[in-house]
Design an enzyme around this catalytic site. Structure first.
Site, PDB file in Angstrom:
ATOM      1  N   SER A 295       0.838  -1.195   0.000  1.00  0.00           N
ATOM      2  CA  SER A 295       0.000   0.000   0.000  1.00  0.00           C
ATOM      3  C   SER A 295       0.887   1.263   0.000  1.00  0.00           C
ATOM      4  O   SER A 295       1.734   1.390  -0.869  1.00  0.00           O
ATOM      5  CB  SER A 295      -0.964  -0.061   1.184  1.00  0.00           C
ATOM      6  OG  SER A 295      -1.979   0.896   1.031  1.00  0.00           O
TER       7      SER A 295
ATOM      8  N   ASP B 260      -9.322  -4.727  -5.382  1.00  0.00           N
ATOM      9  CA  ASP B 260      -8.659  -3.551  -4.821  1.00  0.00           C
ATOM     10  C   ASP B 260      -8.906  -2.349  -5.735  1.00  0.00           C
ATOM     11  O   ASP B 260      -8.735  -2.456  -6.960  1.00  0.00           O
ATOM     12  CB  ASP B 260      -7.151  -3.870  -4.747  1.00  0.00           C
ATOM     13  CG  ASP B 260      -6.351  -2.847  -3.983  1.00  0.00           C
ATOM     14  OD1 ASP B 260      -6.909  -1.804  -3.588  1.00  0.00           O
ATOM     15  OD2 ASP B 260      -5.145  -3.091  -3.790  1.00  0.00           O
TER      16      ASP B 260
ATOM     17  N   HIS C  22      -7.800  -5.188  -0.714  1.00  0.00           N
ATOM     18  CA  HIS C  22      -6.565  -4.468  -0.429  1.00  0.00           C
ATOM     19  C   HIS C  22      -5.838  -5.028   0.804  1.00  0.00           C
ATOM     20  O   HIS C  22      -6.429  -5.125   1.870  1.00  0.00           O
ATOM     21  CB  HIS C  22      -6.920  -2.982  -0.228  1.00  0.00           C
ATOM     22  CG  HIS C  22      -5.737  -2.085  -0.185  1.00  0.00           C
ATOM     23  ND1 HIS C  22      -4.867  -1.937  -1.240  1.00  0.00           N
ATOM     24  CD2 HIS C  22      -5.264  -1.296   0.806  1.00  0.00           C
ATOM     25  CE1 HIS C  22      -3.918  -1.077  -0.902  1.00  0.00           C
ATOM     26  NE2 HIS C  22      -4.133  -0.674   0.329  1.00  0.00           N
TER      27      HIS C  22
HETATM   28  C1  LIG Z   1     -15.499  -0.789  -7.854  1.00  0.00           C
HETATM   29  O1  LIG Z   1     -14.260  -1.195  -7.304  1.00  0.00           O
HETATM   30  C2  LIG Z   1     -14.209  -2.530  -6.857  1.00  0.00           C
HETATM   31  C3  LIG Z   1     -12.866  -2.765  -6.227  1.00  0.00           C
HETATM   32  O2  LIG Z   1     -12.472  -1.717  -5.449  1.00  0.00           O
HETATM   33  C4  LIG Z   1     -14.448  -3.469  -8.031  1.00  0.00           C
HETATM   34  O3  LIG Z   1     -14.466  -4.803  -7.556  1.00  0.00           O
HETATM   35  C5  LIG Z   1     -15.768  -3.125  -8.720  1.00  0.00           C
HETATM   36  O4  LIG Z   1     -15.885  -3.904  -9.876  1.00  0.00           O
HETATM   37  C6  LIG Z   1     -15.815  -1.651  -9.081  1.00  0.00           C
HETATM   38  N1  LIG Z   1     -17.117  -1.286  -9.602  1.00  0.00           N
HETATM   39  C7  LIG Z   1     -17.301  -0.867 -10.852  1.00  0.00           C
HETATM   40  C8  LIG Z   1     -18.718  -0.533 -11.195  1.00  0.00           C
HETATM   41  O5  LIG Z   1     -16.385  -0.730 -11.648  1.00  0.00           O
END
Ligand SMILES: *[C@@H]1O[C@H](CO)[C@@H](O)[C@H](O)[C@H]1NC(C)=O
Ligand SMILES: *[C@@H]1O[C@H](CO)[C@@H](O)[C@H](O)[C@H]1NC(C)=O
Ligand SMILES: *[C@@H]1O[C@H](CO)[C@@H](O)[C@H](O)[C@H]1NC(C)=O
Length: 310
Positions: free
Chosen positions: A159, A253, A284
Site C-alpha cells: 500500500s 482492490d 486491499h
Molecule cells: C469498484 O471497485 C471494486 C474494487 O475496489 C471493483 O471490484 C468493482 O468492480 C468496481 N465497480 C465498478 C462498477 O467498476
C-alpha cells in the site's frame, strides 16, 4: 477494529490515526498489545538516525558468518497508520524471516500528521543508506555486517509502503549511493493514484476514488499527479535502481488498475530490468491481515522465492 478486509474499513482507519512516529512511543505506548514471541529469530530494534528506528530480524538458524538476503520492508497504512513494531507487520516480518530464511529490516518511518510527506520518504531513505553503510562489513550493527549478502538486498512495501519502496528504488537509481545495490523491488497492492481516472473501475467507484486521492492529501502531499504518487508519466521511471520488480495485485482492490499500469509503464519506459506481476482474488492488503488463507499463502510463496535469488 475487526473489519480489516473491506476497502471502506481501510479508509475508516484514517479516523484512528496515531499521530506519533516517535520510536519510544511506538514501542511503549499504552495502546499496544503484547508483542508476539519470536523464538526463531534474533530480533533487535535499531536506531537509524535520531527519531527513526527499525526492527531487525535474523533467523537463529543462521551460522555465525552466514550471509543471507536482506528484505527492507516499508509497512502500509495510508502513510499515517500502523507500526513496524506491532502486529500484523511484526508477525509478517517474523514469518518472512524464518520461512524464507532472510534477514529483514522493518522500517519505523515517522508518520503524518505530525511528520508529513516528505518525512516518511526521507526517513526510509535514511534507513536504506544506513544499510549501505554496512556494505564493507564495518557498519554500526554487527548483525548486519555479519549476515547480509549485499548482492541480495530487496525492498518490499505494501500500500503506501509500496509507494515508499518504489520511490526509494527510484532515488537509488538516480543517486547511486555508494555500497547500495538493490537486487529487487516487491510492490504489494501499491498505492498509486492520479487526477485522471484510468479505468471504469475508477470512474464508477466515485467514493472510493475520492478517498484514494485523499490519502495523499491527508499525509501532506499537495499534487495528486506528483510523480511520487503517480509514477505513470514519470520521465525518470527508466532509472529505477534495481534488477527486477514484482507487482502483487488484488482483484477487488481499488488500486488494482494502477498496479497493472505501473507494470506496463515500466516495460515501456526503457528500464533494463525484469518485471513480473501476480494477481490473486482478494481485497486491499488482505494477505497481511489474513495470512493463513490460500491466496495469502500463494503470495507468501511467490515473495519468498523472489527474495531468495538475485
Ligand atoms: C469498484 O471497485 C471494486 C474494487 O475496489 C471493483 O471490484 C468493482 O468492480 C468496481 N465497480 C465498478 C462498477 O467498476
Ligand atoms: C528526474 O530526476 C532528476 C535528477 O534526480 C530530478 O532533478 C528531476 O526532478 C526528476 N524529474 C521528476 C519529474 O521527478
Ligand atoms: C496463522 O496460523 C498460525 C499457525 O497455525 C497461527 O499461529 C496464527 O495465529 C494464525 N494467524 C492468524 C492471523 O490467524
Amino acid at each position: 477494529m475487526t473489519c480489516y478486509t473491506t476497502s471502506a474499513c481501510f479508509f475508516l482507519f484514517l479516523l484512528f490515526v496515531i499521530a506519533s512516529g516517535d520510536c519510544d512511543a511506538a514501542k511503549g505506548g499504552p495502546y499496544l498489545p503484547l508483542q508476539i514471541p519470536k523464538p526463531e529469530v534474533n530480533y533487535k530494534d535499531v536506531t537509524i538516525v535520531d527519531g527513526v528506528c527499525a526492527r531487525l530480524y535474523v533467523p537463529i538458524s543462521a551460522t555465525p558468518n552466514q550471509k543471507l538476503p536482506l528484505v527492507v520492508y516499508f509497512h502500509g497504512g495510508a502513510f499515517t497508520m500502523f507500526s513496524a513494531f506491532l502486529p500484523p507487520y511484526d508477525d509478517y516480518l517474523y514469518s518472512l524471516s524464518t520461512k524464507a530464511n532472510v534477514v529483514a529490516l522493518s522500517v519505523e518511518y515517522r508518520r503524518p500528521l505530525t511528520y508529513p510527506i516528505p518525512i516518511p520518504f526521507d526517513d526510509s531513505w535514511a534507513a536504506v543508506k544506513w544499510v549501505a553503510s554496512h556494505s564493507a562489513g564495518r557498519g554500526p550493527e554487527e548483525l548486519v555486517n555479519n549476515h547480509v549478502d549485499f548482492t541480495r538486498v530487496f525492498l518490499q512495501g505494501d500500500s503506501a509502503g509500496g509507494t515508499i519502496a518504489h520511490n526509494i528504488a527510484l532515488r537509488a537509481g538516480l543517486e547511486k549511493p555508494e555500497g547500495l545495490n538493490i537486487a529487487g523491488l516487491a510492490l504489494m497492492h501499491p498505492y498509486f493514484w492520479g487526477s485522471k481516472p484510468i479505468s471504469t473501475r475508477e470512474t464508477r467507484n466515485e467514493t472510493e476514488s475520492a478517498l484514494a486521492a485523499s490519502v495523499w492529501f491527508v499525509a501532506g502531499g499537495s499534487n495528486i499527479d506528483d510523480p511520487r504518487v503517480n509514477p505513470l508519466e514519470d520521465p525518470n521511471l527508466s532509472s529505477l535502481g534495481c534488477n527486477k520488480v514484482l507487482v502483487v495485485i488484488a482483484e477487488q482492490d481499488i488500486f488494482r488498475d494502477r498496479g497493472f499500469y505501473y507494470y506496463d509503464a515500466l516495460g515501456k519506459s526503457g528500464w533494463k530490468g525484469k518485471a513480473e506481476v501476480m494477481e490473486t482474488p482478494g481485497e486491499h492488503v488482505f494477505y497481511i491481515h489474513q495470512p493463513n488463507t490460500t491466496y495469502a499463502e500463494d503470495i507468501f510463496g511467490r515473495v519468498s522465492s523472489f527474495v531468495s535469488c538475485a
